[in-house]
Design a protein around this motif. Sequence first.
Motif, PDB file in Angstrom:
ATOM      1  N   ALA A 194       0.855  -1.197   0.000  1.00 47.61           N
ATOM      2  CA  ALA A 194       0.000   0.000   0.000  1.00 47.61           C
ATOM      3  C   ALA A 194       0.891   1.247   0.000  1.00 47.61           C
ATOM      4  O   ALA A 194       1.037   1.929   1.011  1.00 47.61           O
ATOM      5  CB  ALA A 194      -0.919  -0.010   1.211  1.00 47.61           C
ATOM      6  N   PRO A 195       1.489   1.571  -1.162  1.00 42.67           N
ATOM      7  CA  PRO A 195       2.411   2.716  -1.197  1.00 42.67           C
ATOM      8  C   PRO A 195       1.674   4.040  -1.014  1.00 42.67           C
ATOM      9  O   PRO A 195       0.512   4.179  -1.403  1.00 42.67           O
ATOM     10  CB  PRO A 195       3.030   2.625  -2.592  1.00 42.67           C
ATOM     11  N   SER A 196       2.381   4.985  -0.435  1.00 40.24           N
ATOM     12  CA  SER A 196       1.818   6.322  -0.280  1.00 40.24           C
ATOM     13  C   SER A 196       1.857   7.028  -1.635  1.00 40.24           C
ATOM     14  O   SER A 196       2.620   6.637  -2.525  1.00 40.24           O
ATOM     15  CB  SER A 196       2.644   7.119   0.739  1.00 40.24           C
ATOM     16  N   PRO A 197       1.065   8.069  -1.815  1.00 43.34           N
ATOM     17  CA  PRO A 197       1.125   8.837  -3.069  1.00 43.34           C
ATOM     18  C   PRO A 197       2.533   9.359  -3.370  1.00 43.34           C
ATOM     19  O   PRO A 197       2.954   9.364  -4.524  1.00 43.34           O
ATOM     20  CB  PRO A 197       0.137   9.983  -2.837  1.00 43.34           C
ATOM     21  N   ALA A 198       3.276   9.742  -2.335  1.00 47.17           N
ATOM     22  CA  ALA A 198       4.643  10.232  -2.543  1.00 47.17           C
ATOM     23  C   ALA A 198       5.548   9.112  -3.047  1.00 47.17           C
ATOM     24  O   ALA A 198       6.391   9.328  -3.934  1.00 47.17           O
ATOM     25  CB  ALA A 198       5.196  10.826  -1.248  1.00 47.17           C
ATOM     26  N   GLU A 199       5.382   7.908  -2.512  1.00 43.25           N
ATOM     27  CA  GLU A 199       6.175   6.767  -2.979  1.00 43.25           C
ATOM     28  C   GLU A 199       5.856   6.440  -4.441  1.00 43.25           C
ATOM     29  O   GLU A 199       6.757   6.149  -5.227  1.00 43.25           O
ATOM     30  CB  GLU A 199       5.918   5.534  -2.107  1.00 43.25           C
ATOM     31  N   VAL A 200       4.588   6.502  -4.780  1.00 43.23           N
ATOM     32  CA  VAL A 200       4.183   6.241  -6.162  1.00 43.23           C
ATOM     33  C   VAL A 200       4.808   7.281  -7.086  1.00 43.23           C
ATOM     34  O   VAL A 200       5.360   6.941  -8.141  1.00 43.23           O
ATOM     35  CB  VAL A 200       2.642   6.227  -6.301  1.00 43.23           C
ATOM     36  N   GLN A 201       4.771   8.546  -6.708  1.00 38.72           N
ATOM     37  CA  GLN A 201       5.339   9.600  -7.547  1.00 38.72           C
ATOM     38  C   GLN A 201       6.846   9.444  -7.713  1.00 38.72           C
ATOM     39  O   GLN A 201       7.376   9.660  -8.804  1.00 38.72           O
ATOM     40  CB  GLN A 201       5.001  10.990  -6.982  1.00 38.72           C
ATOM     41  N   ARG A 202       7.539   9.050  -6.653  1.00 37.52           N
ATOM     42  CA  ARG A 202       8.982   8.817  -6.769  1.00 37.52           C
ATOM     43  C   ARG A 202       9.267   7.660  -7.726  1.00 37.52           C
ATOM     44  O   ARG A 202      10.178   7.725  -8.548  1.00 37.52           O
ATOM     45  CB  ARG A 202       9.606   8.551  -5.392  1.00 37.52           C
ATOM     46  N   ALA A 203       8.479   6.611  -7.626  1.00 41.44           N
ATOM     47  CA  ALA A 203       8.662   5.462  -8.522  1.00 41.44           C
ATOM     48  C   ALA A 203       8.376   5.861  -9.964  1.00 41.44           C
ATOM     49  O   ALA A 203       9.139   5.509 -10.880  1.00 41.44           O
ATOM     50  CB  ALA A 203       7.749   4.317  -8.096  1.00 41.44           C
ATOM     51  N   LEU A 204       7.305   6.609 -10.194  1.00 42.12           N
ATOM     52  CA  LEU A 204       6.981   7.059 -11.550  1.00 42.12           C
ATOM     53  C   LEU A 204       8.077   7.966 -12.101  1.00 42.12           C
ATOM     54  O   LEU A 204       8.398   7.901 -13.300  1.00 42.12           O
ATOM     55  CB  LEU A 204       5.632   7.791 -11.573  1.00 42.12           C
ATOM     56  N   ALA A 205       8.665   8.795 -11.253  1.00 46.66           N
ATOM     57  CA  ALA A 205       9.752   9.684 -11.697  1.00 46.66           C
ATOM     58  C   ALA A 205      10.978   8.870 -12.117  1.00 46.66           C
ATOM     59  O   ALA A 205      11.622   9.179 -13.126  1.00 46.66           O
ATOM     60  CB  ALA A 205      10.120  10.677 -10.589  1.00 46.66           C
ATOM     61  N   HIS A 226       4.434   8.857 -15.518  1.00 52.22           N
ATOM     62  CA  HIS A 226       4.705  10.138 -14.870  1.00 52.22           C
ATOM     63  C   HIS A 226       4.173  11.263 -15.761  1.00 52.22           C
ATOM     64  O   HIS A 226       4.187  11.157 -16.993  1.00 52.22           O
ATOM     65  CB  HIS A 226       6.214  10.286 -14.651  1.00 52.22           C
ATOM     66  N   ASP A 227       3.711  12.333 -15.137  1.00 49.74           N
ATOM     67  CA  ASP A 227       3.159  13.461 -15.893  1.00 49.74           C
ATOM     68  C   ASP A 227       4.138  14.017 -16.930  1.00 49.74           C
ATOM     69  O   ASP A 227       3.723  14.469 -17.994  1.00 49.74           O
ATOM     70  CB  ASP A 227       2.725  14.584 -14.949  1.00 49.74           C
ATOM     71  N   SER A 228       5.438  13.974 -16.646  1.00 44.85           N
ATOM     72  CA  SER A 228       6.419  14.518 -17.595  1.00 44.85           C
ATOM     73  C   SER A 228       6.469  13.695 -18.879  1.00 44.85           C
ATOM     74  O   SER A 228       6.687  14.244 -19.965  1.00 44.85           O
ATOM     75  CB  SER A 228       7.818  14.574 -16.958  1.00 44.85           C
ATOM     76  N   VAL A 229       6.242  12.390 -18.795  1.00 47.86           N
ATOM     77  CA  VAL A 229       6.221  11.539 -19.988  1.00 47.86           C
ATOM     78  C   VAL A 229       4.962  11.842 -20.790  1.00 47.86           C
ATOM     79  O   VAL A 229       5.010  11.985 -22.015  1.00 47.86           O
ATOM     80  CB  VAL A 229       6.298  10.043 -19.609  1.00 47.86           C
ATOM     81  N   LYS A 230       3.850  11.970 -20.107  1.00 49.16           N
ATOM     82  CA  LYS A 230       2.592  12.290 -20.795  1.00 49.16           C
ATOM     83  C   LYS A 230       2.674  13.665 -21.457  1.00 49.16           C
ATOM     84  O   LYS A 230       2.193  13.841 -22.580  1.00 49.16           O
ATOM     85  CB  LYS A 230       1.419  12.227 -19.823  1.00 49.16           C
ATOM     86  N   ALA A 231       3.307  14.621 -20.773  1.00 49.93           N
ATOM     87  CA  ALA A 231       3.398  15.980 -21.311  1.00 49.93           C
ATOM     88  C   ALA A 231       4.240  16.042 -22.585  1.00 49.93           C
ATOM     89  O   ALA A 231       3.994  16.878 -23.451  1.00 49.93           O
ATOM     90  CB  ALA A 231       3.983  16.921 -20.260  1.00 49.93           C
ATOM     91  N   GLY A 232       5.215  15.157 -22.734  1.00 51.25           N
ATOM     92  CA  GLY A 232       6.084  15.172 -23.912  1.00 51.25           C
ATOM     93  C   GLY A 232       5.521  14.449 -25.116  1.00 51.25           C
ATOM     94  O   GLY A 232       6.091  14.520 -26.212  1.00 51.25           O
ATOM     95  N   ALA A 233       4.408  13.771 -24.949  1.00 48.02           N
ATOM     96  CA  ALA A 233       3.821  12.996 -26.041  1.00 48.02           C
ATOM     97  C   ALA A 233       3.102  13.900 -27.036  1.00 48.02           C
ATOM     98  O   ALA A 233       2.502  14.901 -26.650  1.00 48.02           O
ATOM     99  CB  ALA A 233       2.841  11.975 -25.478  1.00 48.02           C
ATOM    100  N   PHE A 234       3.145  13.528 -28.316  1.00 51.25           N
ATOM    101  CA  PHE A 234       2.366  14.296 -29.286  1.00 51.25           C
ATOM    102  C   PHE A 234       0.898  13.895 -29.226  1.00 51.25           C
ATOM    103  O   PHE A 234       0.019  14.618 -29.675  1.00 51.25           O
ATOM    104  CB  PHE A 234       2.936  14.179 -30.706  1.00 51.25           C
ATOM    105  N   LEU A 235       0.627  12.720 -28.615  1.00 54.82           N
ATOM    106  CA  LEU A 235      -0.750  12.276 -28.419  1.00 54.82           C
ATOM    107  C   LEU A 235      -0.815  11.457 -27.146  1.00 54.82           C
ATOM    108  O   LEU A 235       0.024  10.582 -26.916  1.00 54.82           O
ATOM    109  CB  LEU A 235      -1.213  11.419 -29.611  1.00 54.82           C
ATOM    110  N   ARG A 236      -1.807  11.757 -26.331  1.00 51.06           N
ATOM    111  CA  ARG A 236      -2.136  10.916 -25.179  1.00 51.06           C
ATOM    112  C   ARG A 236      -3.341  10.101 -25.616  1.00 51.06           C
ATOM    113  O   ARG A 236      -4.368  10.654 -25.984  1.00 51.06           O
ATOM    114  CB  ARG A 236      -2.498  11.754 -23.963  1.00 51.06           C
TER     115      ARG A 236
END
Length: 152
Positions: free
Chosen positions: A47-58, A108-118
């Motif tokens: 049961a990871p915390s939101p912060a742990e999930v964000q670190r893993a996604l980063a 991670h949001d940065s990967v989604k932001a760099g896409a030409f299409l989500r």
Amino acid sequence: MRRITLLCVGKLKERFYIQAAEEYAKRLGRYCKLEVLELPEQRLGEAPSPAEVQRALAREAEALRGRLSGQYIALCVEGEQRESEAFAKLLEPPEPLTFVIGGSYGLHDSVKAGAFLRLSMSKMTFPHHLARVMVLEQVYRAFQINGGSRYH
């Protein structure tokens, strides 16, 4: 020949997913040079915390960015949904195309932001392993649509 890359977080483990992915990869061999790259998924506790999930996604995003060049499509639940015919139009130009599929917690949001299409496969949630098979099937379907086949 068109180059299609699937850049995936996580490794397929279940035999039925592996077999389905292999079948579509075999079918796609006539239409494109397919490359499937698997990057390790960050391990998280029960049961990871939101912060742990964000670190893993980063950390996953850092590994993904090291493999990305040119335009790519990010698969994510909040992405745009397309009918198969509209999806097929994405494959008409001969440029290389990469699809990025995240792990259990997405991208991670940065990967989604760099896409030409989500791109979203559905409003429903699917396991990321199944999403890989679904993308392969839709890429195969797109080549069939563009070629005028009866498959669709």
